[in-house]
Write a protein that holds these residues in place. Structure first.
Motif, PDB file in Angstrom:
ATOM      1  N   ARG A  43       1.016  -1.329  -0.056  1.00  0.00           N
ATOM      2  CA  ARG A  43      -0.041  -0.068  -0.067  1.00  0.00           C
ATOM      3  C   ARG A  43       0.867   1.386  -0.120  1.00  0.00           C
ATOM      4  O   ARG A  43       0.455   2.268   0.386  1.00  0.00           O
ATOM      5  CB  ARG A  43      -0.959   0.054   1.255  1.00  0.00           C
ATOM      6  N   PHE A  44       2.088   0.982  -0.536  1.00  0.00           N
ATOM      7  CA  PHE A  44       3.145   2.205  -0.656  1.00  0.00           C
ATOM      8  C   PHE A  44       3.614   2.207  -2.047  1.00  0.00           C
ATOM      9  O   PHE A  44       3.699   1.206  -2.858  1.00  0.00           O
ATOM     10  CB  PHE A  44       4.306   1.910   0.354  1.00  0.00           C
ATOM     11  N   CYS A  45       3.676   3.423  -2.798  1.00  0.00           N
ATOM     12  CA  CYS A  45       4.110   3.661  -4.017  1.00  0.00           C
ATOM     13  C   CYS A  45       4.889   4.750  -4.232  1.00  0.00           C
ATOM     14  O   CYS A  45       4.977   5.792  -3.290  1.00  0.00           O
ATOM     15  CB  CYS A  45       3.001   3.568  -4.974  1.00  0.00           C
ATOM     16  N   VAL A  46       5.814   5.101  -5.177  1.00  0.00           N
ATOM     17  CA  VAL A  46       6.693   6.068  -5.432  1.00  0.00           C
ATOM     18  C   VAL A  46       6.080   6.762  -6.802  1.00  0.00           C
ATOM     19  O   VAL A  46       5.571   5.948  -7.795  1.00  0.00           O
ATOM     20  CB  VAL A  46       8.048   5.708  -5.765  1.00  0.00           C
ATOM     21  N   THR A  47       5.749   7.962  -6.543  1.00  0.00           N
ATOM     22  CA  THR A  47       5.346   8.734  -7.876  1.00  0.00           C
ATOM     23  C   THR A  47       6.770   9.387  -8.619  1.00  0.00           C
ATOM     24  O   THR A  47       7.570   9.515  -7.848  1.00  0.00           O
ATOM     25  CB  THR A  47       4.500   9.773  -7.576  1.00  0.00           C
ATOM     26  N   SER A  48       6.917   9.133  -9.782  1.00  0.00           N
ATOM     27  CA  SER A  48       8.055   9.737 -10.715  1.00  0.00           C
ATOM     28  C   SER A  48       7.447  10.708 -11.714  1.00  0.00           C
ATOM     29  O   SER A  48       6.722  10.047 -12.537  1.00  0.00           O
ATOM     30  CB  SER A  48       8.787   8.671 -11.002  1.00  0.00           C
ATOM     31  N   SER A  49       8.171  11.644 -11.987  1.00  0.00           N
ATOM     32  CA  SER A  49       7.881  12.481 -13.248  1.00  0.00           C
ATOM     33  C   SER A  49       9.027  12.255 -14.247  1.00  0.00           C
ATOM     34  O   SER A  49       8.813  12.686 -15.303  1.00  0.00           O
ATOM     35  CB  SER A  49       8.041  14.023 -12.877  1.00  0.00           C
ATOM     36  N   MET A  50       9.698  11.048 -13.940  1.00  0.00           N
ATOM     37  CA  MET A  50      10.702  10.616 -14.803  1.00  0.00           C
ATOM     38  C   MET A  50      11.747  11.618 -15.347  1.00  0.00           C
ATOM     39  O   MET A  50      12.236  11.644 -16.382  1.00  0.00           O
ATOM     40  CB  MET A  50      10.039  10.101 -16.173  1.00  0.00           C
ATOM     41  N   GLU A  51      12.102  12.778 -14.270  1.00  0.00           N
ATOM     42  CA  GLU A  51      13.151  13.596 -14.458  1.00  0.00           C
ATOM     43  C   GLU A  51      14.292  12.804 -14.162  1.00  0.00           C
ATOM     44  O   GLU A  51      15.285  13.090 -14.922  1.00  0.00           O
ATOM     45  CB  GLU A  51      12.872  14.737 -13.344  1.00  0.00           C
ATOM     46  N   ASP A  52      14.357  12.069 -13.277  1.00  0.00           N
ATOM     47  CA  ASP A  52      15.417  11.073 -13.081  1.00  0.00           C
ATOM     48  C   ASP A  52      14.671   9.884 -12.290  1.00  0.00           C
ATOM     49  O   ASP A  52      13.555   9.871 -12.014  1.00  0.00           O
ATOM     50  CB  ASP A  52      16.566  11.471 -12.413  1.00  0.00           C
ATOM     51  N   ASN A 194      16.568  11.681 -17.176  1.00  0.00           N
ATOM     52  CA  ASN A 194      16.065  12.045 -18.370  1.00  0.00           C
ATOM     53  C   ASN A 194      17.100  12.822 -19.172  1.00  0.00           C
ATOM     54  O   ASN A 194      17.767  13.739 -18.756  1.00  0.00           O
ATOM     55  CB  ASN A 194      14.865  13.240 -18.027  1.00  0.00           C
ATOM     56  N   PRO A 195      17.186  12.520 -20.585  1.00  0.00           N
ATOM     57  CA  PRO A 195      18.357  13.330 -21.353  1.00  0.00           C
ATOM     58  C   PRO A 195      18.087  14.621 -21.385  1.00  0.00           C
ATOM     59  O   PRO A 195      19.070  15.351 -21.624  1.00  0.00           O
ATOM     60  CB  PRO A 195      18.263  12.708 -22.634  1.00  0.00           C
ATOM     61  N   LEU A 196      16.960  15.280 -21.076  1.00  0.00           N
ATOM     62  CA  LEU A 196      16.846  16.816 -21.290  1.00  0.00           C
ATOM     63  C   LEU A 196      17.498  17.144 -20.191  1.00  0.00           C
ATOM     64  O   LEU A 196      17.905  18.616 -20.161  1.00  0.00           O
ATOM     65  CB  LEU A 196      15.310  16.969 -21.038  1.00  0.00           C
ATOM     66  N   LEU A 197      17.962  16.682 -19.143  1.00  0.00           N
ATOM     67  CA  LEU A 197      18.729  17.436 -17.897  1.00  0.00           C
ATOM     68  C   LEU A 197      20.051  17.621 -18.369  1.00  0.00           C
ATOM     69  O   LEU A 197      20.809  18.587 -17.906  1.00  0.00           O
ATOM     70  CB  LEU A 197      18.709  16.490 -16.899  1.00  0.00           C
ATOM     71  N   MET A 198      20.491  16.892 -19.417  1.00  0.00           N
ATOM     72  CA  MET A 198      21.887  17.274 -19.992  1.00  0.00           C
ATOM     73  C   MET A 198      21.936  18.334 -20.976  1.00  0.00           C
ATOM     74  O   MET A 198      22.682  18.727 -21.912  1.00  0.00           O
ATOM     75  CB  MET A 198      22.547  16.101 -20.818  1.00  0.00           C
ATOM     76  N   ASP A 199      20.417  18.928 -21.402  1.00  0.00           N
ATOM     77  CA  ASP A 199      20.256  19.792 -22.528  1.00  0.00           C
ATOM     78  C   ASP A 199      19.514  20.998 -22.021  1.00  0.00           C
ATOM     79  O   ASP A 199      19.096  21.930 -22.563  1.00  0.00           O
ATOM     80  CB  ASP A 199      19.146  19.177 -23.264  1.00  0.00           C
ATOM     81  N   GLY A 200      19.893  21.471 -20.784  1.00  0.00           N
ATOM     82  CA  GLY A 200      19.650  22.782 -20.122  1.00  0.00           C
ATOM     83  C   GLY A 200      18.184  22.972 -19.291  1.00  0.00           C
ATOM     84  O   GLY A 200      17.975  24.006 -18.928  1.00  0.00           O
ATOM     85  N   TYR A 201      17.719  21.604 -19.230  1.00  0.00           N
ATOM     86  CA  TYR A 201      16.332  21.641 -18.355  1.00  0.00           C
ATOM     87  C   TYR A 201      16.864  21.334 -17.002  1.00  0.00           C
ATOM     88  O   TYR A 201      17.508  20.270 -16.774  1.00  0.00           O
ATOM     89  CB  TYR A 201      15.472  20.583 -18.887  1.00  0.00           C
ATOM     90  N   ALA A 202      16.218  22.005 -16.066  1.00  0.00           N
ATOM     91  CA  ALA A 202      16.624  21.699 -14.763  1.00  0.00           C
ATOM     92  C   ALA A 202      15.660  20.983 -14.081  1.00  0.00           C
ATOM     93  O   ALA A 202      15.732  20.204 -13.046  1.00  0.00           O
ATOM     94  CB  ALA A 202      16.829  22.865 -13.987  1.00  0.00           C
ATOM     95  N   SER A 203      14.317  20.983 -14.437  1.00  0.00           N
ATOM     96  CA  SER A 203      13.068  20.262 -14.005  1.00  0.00           C
ATOM     97  C   SER A 203      12.367  20.260 -15.296  1.00  0.00           C
ATOM     98  O   SER A 203      12.167  20.797 -16.049  1.00  0.00           O
ATOM     99  CB  SER A 203      12.365  21.385 -12.920  1.00  0.00           C
ATOM    100  N   VAL A 204      11.712  18.917 -15.455  1.00  0.00           N
ATOM    101  CA  VAL A 204      11.120  18.342 -16.432  1.00  0.00           C
ATOM    102  C   VAL A 204       9.649  18.162 -16.387  1.00  0.00           C
ATOM    103  O   VAL A 204       9.361  17.248 -15.366  1.00  0.00           O
ATOM    104  CB  VAL A 204      11.658  17.135 -17.207  1.00  0.00           C
ATOM    105  N   GLY A 205       8.699  19.031 -16.941  1.00  0.00           N
ATOM    106  CA  GLY A 205       7.440  18.880 -16.768  1.00  0.00           C
ATOM    107  C   GLY A 205       6.741  18.626 -18.136  1.00  0.00           C
ATOM    108  O   GLY A 205       7.555  18.034 -19.140  1.00  0.00           O
TER     109      GLY A 205
END
Ligand code: SF4
Length: 236
Positions: A43-52, A194-205
Protein backbone atom coordinates in the motif's frame (compact mmCIF):
# COMPACT_ATOMS: atom_id res chain seq x y z
CA UNK A 1 -1.15 -7.11 3.14
CA UNK A 2 -1.34 -7.52 6.91
CA UNK A 3 -4.56 -7.05 8.86
CA UNK A 4 -3.00 -4.08 10.65
CA UNK A 5 -2.34 -2.40 7.28
CA UNK A 6 -5.89 -3.13 6.12
CA UNK A 7 -7.51 -1.72 9.23
CA UNK A 8 -5.67 1.61 9.52
CA UNK A 9 -7.93 4.66 9.62
CA UNK A 10 -7.01 8.12 8.35
CA UNK A 11 -6.44 9.11 11.99
CA UNK A 12 -4.02 6.18 12.46
CA UNK A 13 -2.16 7.18 9.30
CA UNK A 14 -1.93 10.82 10.35
CA UNK A 15 -0.44 9.83 13.73
CA UNK A 16 2.04 7.52 11.97
CA UNK A 17 3.06 10.35 9.64
CA UNK A 18 3.55 12.85 12.44
CA UNK A 19 5.60 10.45 14.55
CA UNK A 20 7.74 9.33 11.60
CA UNK A 21 8.28 12.93 10.53
CA UNK A 22 9.94 13.54 13.89
CA UNK A 23 11.77 10.22 14.15
CA UNK A 24 13.13 10.14 10.61
CA UNK A 25 14.15 13.76 10.06
CA UNK A 26 17.84 12.81 10.24
CA UNK A 27 17.52 9.33 8.70
CA UNK A 28 19.03 8.48 5.33
CA UNK A 29 16.79 8.26 2.26
CA UNK A 30 17.21 4.48 2.23
CA UNK A 31 16.27 4.22 5.91
CA UNK A 32 13.15 6.32 5.29
CA UNK A 33 12.10 4.14 2.36
CA UNK A 34 12.86 0.95 4.29
CA UNK A 35 10.53 2.22 7.03
CA UNK A 36 7.88 2.95 4.37
CA UNK A 37 8.22 -0.51 2.82
CA UNK A 38 7.99 -2.25 6.22
CA UNK A 39 5.10 -0.08 7.41
CA UNK A 40 2.91 0.03 4.31
CA UNK A 41 4.00 -2.90 2.13
CA UNK A 42 2.02 -3.00 -1.12
CA UNK A 43 0.00 0.00 0.00
CA UNK A 44 3.03 2.19 -0.63
CA UNK A 45 4.09 3.60 -3.99
CA UNK A 46 6.56 6.02 -5.49
CA UNK A 47 5.46 8.72 -7.89
CA UNK A 48 7.92 9.78 -10.56
CA UNK A 49 7.90 12.54 -13.16
CA UNK A 50 10.72 10.63 -14.91
CA UNK A 51 13.05 13.56 -14.54
CA UNK A 52 15.36 10.98 -13.04
CA UNK A 53 14.87 7.59 -11.40
CA UNK A 54 16.68 8.33 -8.13
CA UNK A 55 13.76 7.80 -5.73
CA UNK A 56 12.51 4.82 -7.76
CA UNK A 57 16.01 3.32 -7.52
CA UNK A 58 16.23 3.92 -3.78
CA UNK A 59 12.74 2.49 -3.28
CA UNK A 60 13.54 -0.60 -5.32
CA UNK A 61 16.47 -1.26 -2.97
CA UNK A 62 14.12 -1.01 0.01
CA UNK A 63 11.29 -2.92 -1.67
CA UNK A 64 12.08 -4.76 -4.94
CA UNK A 65 9.14 -4.59 -7.35
CA UNK A 66 7.77 -1.42 -5.74
CA UNK A 67 4.98 0.35 -7.64
CA UNK A 68 6.26 3.45 -9.49
CA UNK A 69 3.40 5.66 -10.60
CA UNK A 70 3.86 7.91 -13.63
CA UNK A 71 1.31 10.47 -14.82
CA UNK A 72 1.13 10.52 -18.60
CA UNK A 73 -0.52 13.89 -19.21
CA UNK A 74 -0.39 13.53 -22.99
CA UNK A 75 1.90 16.55 -23.13
CA UNK A 76 5.23 14.99 -22.18
CA UNK A 77 8.48 15.32 -24.11
CA UNK A 78 9.34 12.12 -25.95
CA UNK A 79 12.49 11.94 -23.80
CA UNK A 80 10.30 11.65 -20.71
CA UNK A 81 8.27 8.80 -22.17
CA UNK A 82 11.56 7.16 -23.22
CA UNK A 83 12.86 7.47 -19.65
CA UNK A 84 9.66 5.87 -18.33
CA UNK A 85 10.05 2.97 -20.77
CA UNK A 86 13.72 2.50 -19.85
CA UNK A 87 12.92 2.49 -16.12
CA UNK A 88 10.23 -0.11 -16.76
CA UNK A 89 12.62 -2.25 -18.78
CA UNK A 90 15.72 -2.25 -16.60
CA UNK A 91 14.73 -1.57 -13.00
CA UNK A 92 13.17 -3.89 -10.44
CA UNK A 93 10.01 -1.80 -10.17
CA UNK A 94 6.41 -2.06 -11.34
CA UNK A 95 5.71 1.02 -13.48
CA UNK A 96 2.06 2.09 -13.46
CA UNK A 97 1.07 4.75 -16.00
CA UNK A 98 -1.94 6.89 -15.11
CA UNK A 99 -3.80 8.79 -17.82
CA UNK A 100 -6.36 11.59 -17.60
CA UNK A 101 -10.04 10.85 -18.25
CA UNK A 102 -9.87 12.84 -21.52
CA UNK A 103 -7.27 12.61 -24.26
CA UNK A 104 -5.71 15.92 -25.32
CA UNK A 105 -8.03 15.92 -28.36
CA UNK A 106 -11.09 15.37 -26.18
CA UNK A 107 -10.00 18.13 -23.82
CA UNK A 108 -9.43 20.48 -26.78
CA UNK A 109 -12.91 19.69 -28.08
CA UNK A 110 -14.52 20.42 -24.72
CA UNK A 111 -12.44 23.36 -23.45
CA UNK A 112 -10.80 24.70 -26.60
CA UNK A 113 -7.18 24.25 -27.70
CA UNK A 114 -4.16 25.11 -25.56
CA UNK A 115 -5.96 25.15 -22.25
CA UNK A 116 -2.48 25.14 -20.70
CA UNK A 117 -1.97 28.71 -21.99
CA UNK A 118 -5.40 30.04 -21.02
CA UNK A 119 -6.11 28.23 -17.77
CA UNK A 120 -3.12 26.16 -16.62
CA UNK A 121 -4.69 25.49 -13.21
CA UNK A 122 -7.66 23.78 -14.85
CA UNK A 123 -5.39 21.93 -17.29
CA UNK A 124 -3.24 20.63 -14.39
CA UNK A 125 -6.36 19.68 -12.47
CA UNK A 126 -7.72 17.63 -15.37
CA UNK A 127 -4.44 16.08 -16.49
CA UNK A 128 -2.52 15.69 -13.22
CA UNK A 129 -4.44 16.25 -10.00
CA UNK A 130 -7.55 14.19 -10.82
CA UNK A 131 -5.71 11.19 -12.29
CA UNK A 132 -3.27 11.10 -9.38
CA UNK A 133 -6.09 11.20 -6.84
CA UNK A 134 -7.80 8.32 -8.59
CA UNK A 135 -4.53 6.41 -9.00
CA UNK A 136 -3.52 6.76 -5.34
CA UNK A 137 -6.90 5.63 -4.04
CA UNK A 138 -5.73 2.22 -2.80
CA UNK A 139 -2.42 3.34 -1.33
CA UNK A 140 -1.85 4.53 2.23
CA UNK A 141 1.46 6.26 1.51
CA UNK A 142 3.22 7.75 -1.48
CA UNK A 143 6.78 8.92 -2.01
CA UNK A 144 7.90 11.89 -4.05
CA UNK A 145 11.23 13.32 -5.16
CA UNK A 146 10.61 16.76 -3.62
CA UNK A 147 13.72 18.53 -2.30
CA UNK A 148 13.95 21.55 -0.04
CA UNK A 149 16.61 23.22 -2.16
CA UNK A 150 14.55 23.18 -5.38
CA UNK A 151 12.67 26.39 -4.65
CA UNK A 152 11.51 28.56 -1.72
CA UNK A 153 8.05 26.92 -1.92
CA UNK A 154 9.63 23.55 -1.08
CA UNK A 155 11.97 24.74 1.68
CA UNK A 156 9.87 23.21 4.49
CA UNK A 157 9.13 19.85 2.88
CA UNK A 158 8.99 17.20 5.65
CA UNK A 159 10.69 13.85 5.05
CA UNK A 160 7.43 12.27 6.21
CA UNK A 161 4.26 14.34 6.46
CA UNK A 162 0.50 14.15 6.28
CA UNK A 163 -1.20 14.78 2.94
CA UNK A 164 -4.41 16.29 4.23
CA UNK A 165 -5.96 16.62 0.78
CA UNK A 166 -5.61 12.93 -0.03
CA UNK A 167 -5.61 11.61 3.55
CA UNK A 168 -2.36 9.76 2.95
CA UNK A 169 1.16 9.65 4.31
CA UNK A 170 3.46 11.61 2.03
CA UNK A 171 7.12 10.69 2.03
CA UNK A 172 9.92 12.80 0.58
CA UNK A 173 13.01 10.69 1.28
CA UNK A 174 15.43 13.04 -0.50
CA UNK A 175 13.95 16.25 0.94
CA UNK A 176 17.28 17.11 2.60
CA UNK A 177 19.38 16.30 -0.48
CA UNK A 178 21.08 18.91 -2.64
CA UNK A 179 21.49 18.72 -6.39
CA UNK A 180 25.07 17.58 -5.74
CA UNK A 181 23.73 14.68 -3.64
CA UNK A 182 21.42 13.68 -6.50
CA UNK A 183 24.24 13.88 -9.04
CA UNK A 184 26.54 11.82 -6.81
CA UNK A 185 23.87 9.11 -6.37
CA UNK A 186 23.20 9.01 -10.11
CA UNK A 187 26.90 8.57 -10.80
CA UNK A 188 27.51 6.01 -8.07
CA UNK A 189 24.57 3.79 -9.03
CA UNK A 190 24.32 4.50 -12.77
CA UNK A 191 20.73 5.67 -12.33
CA UNK A 192 18.64 6.53 -15.40
CA UNK A 193 18.03 10.22 -15.97
CA UNK A 194 15.97 12.15 -18.49
CA UNK A 195 18.27 13.24 -21.38
CA UNK A 196 16.75 16.74 -21.18
CA UNK A 197 18.70 17.31 -17.94
CA UNK A 198 21.83 17.37 -20.12
CA UNK A 199 20.18 19.86 -22.46
CA UNK A 200 19.61 22.85 -20.19
CA UNK A 201 16.46 21.71 -18.41
CA UNK A 202 16.72 21.57 -14.62
CA UNK A 203 13.15 20.41 -13.96
CA UNK A 204 11.13 18.50 -16.52
CA UNK A 205 7.36 18.74 -16.82
CA UNK A 206 4.90 18.97 -19.72
CA UNK A 207 6.44 20.32 -22.94
CA UNK A 208 4.17 23.37 -23.34
CA UNK A 209 4.94 24.52 -19.78
CA UNK A 210 8.66 23.81 -19.47
CA UNK A 211 11.66 25.76 -20.71
CA UNK A 212 15.38 25.58 -20.13
CA UNK A 213 16.68 27.48 -17.08
CA UNK A 214 19.14 30.32 -17.23
CA UNK A 215 22.32 30.48 -15.18
CA UNK A 216 21.53 31.51 -11.60
CA UNK A 217 17.84 30.59 -11.79
CA UNK A 218 16.45 28.04 -9.35
CA UNK A 219 15.64 24.59 -10.66
CA UNK A 220 11.90 25.26 -10.93
CA UNK A 221 12.23 28.58 -12.82
CA UNK A 222 11.67 26.83 -16.13
CA UNK A 223 8.22 25.58 -15.15
CA UNK A 224 5.22 27.76 -16.18
CA UNK A 225 7.71 30.58 -16.84
CA UNK A 226 6.03 33.97 -17.22
CA UNK A 227 2.82 32.74 -15.56
CA UNK A 228 1.70 33.21 -11.97
CA UNK A 229 2.03 29.51 -11.25
CA UNK A 230 4.83 27.55 -9.64
CA UNK A 231 3.21 24.22 -8.73
CA UNK A 232 0.79 21.95 -10.54
CA UNK A 233 -1.38 21.20 -7.50
CA UNK A 234 0.03 17.75 -6.80
CA UNK A 235 2.03 19.09 -3.87
CA UNK A 236 -0.10 21.97 -2.62
FE1 SF4 B 1 -1.43 21.23 -18.67
FE2 SF4 B 1 0.92 22.49 -18.50
FE3 SF4 B 1 -0.24 21.45 -16.30
FE4 SF4 B 1 0.81 19.86 -18.16
S1 SF4 B 1 1.92 21.33 -16.83
S2 SF4 B 1 -1.13 19.57 -17.17
S3 SF4 B 1 0.29 20.99 -20.07
S4 SF4 B 1 -0.97 23.17 -17.58
Amino acid sequence: MTTAQQERTAEDLKKLAEQAGRDLEDASALEILTWAAETFGKRFCVTSSMEDAVVAHLASRAMPGVDVVFLDTGYHFEETIGTRDAVDAVMDVNVITLTPRRTVAEQDAEYGPKLHDRNPDLCCKLRKVQPLEEGLKDYQAWATGLRRDESPTRANTPVVGWDEKRQKVKISPIARWTQDDVDAYVTEHGVLTNPLLMDGYASVGCAPCTRRVLQGEDARAGRWAGRSKTECGLHG
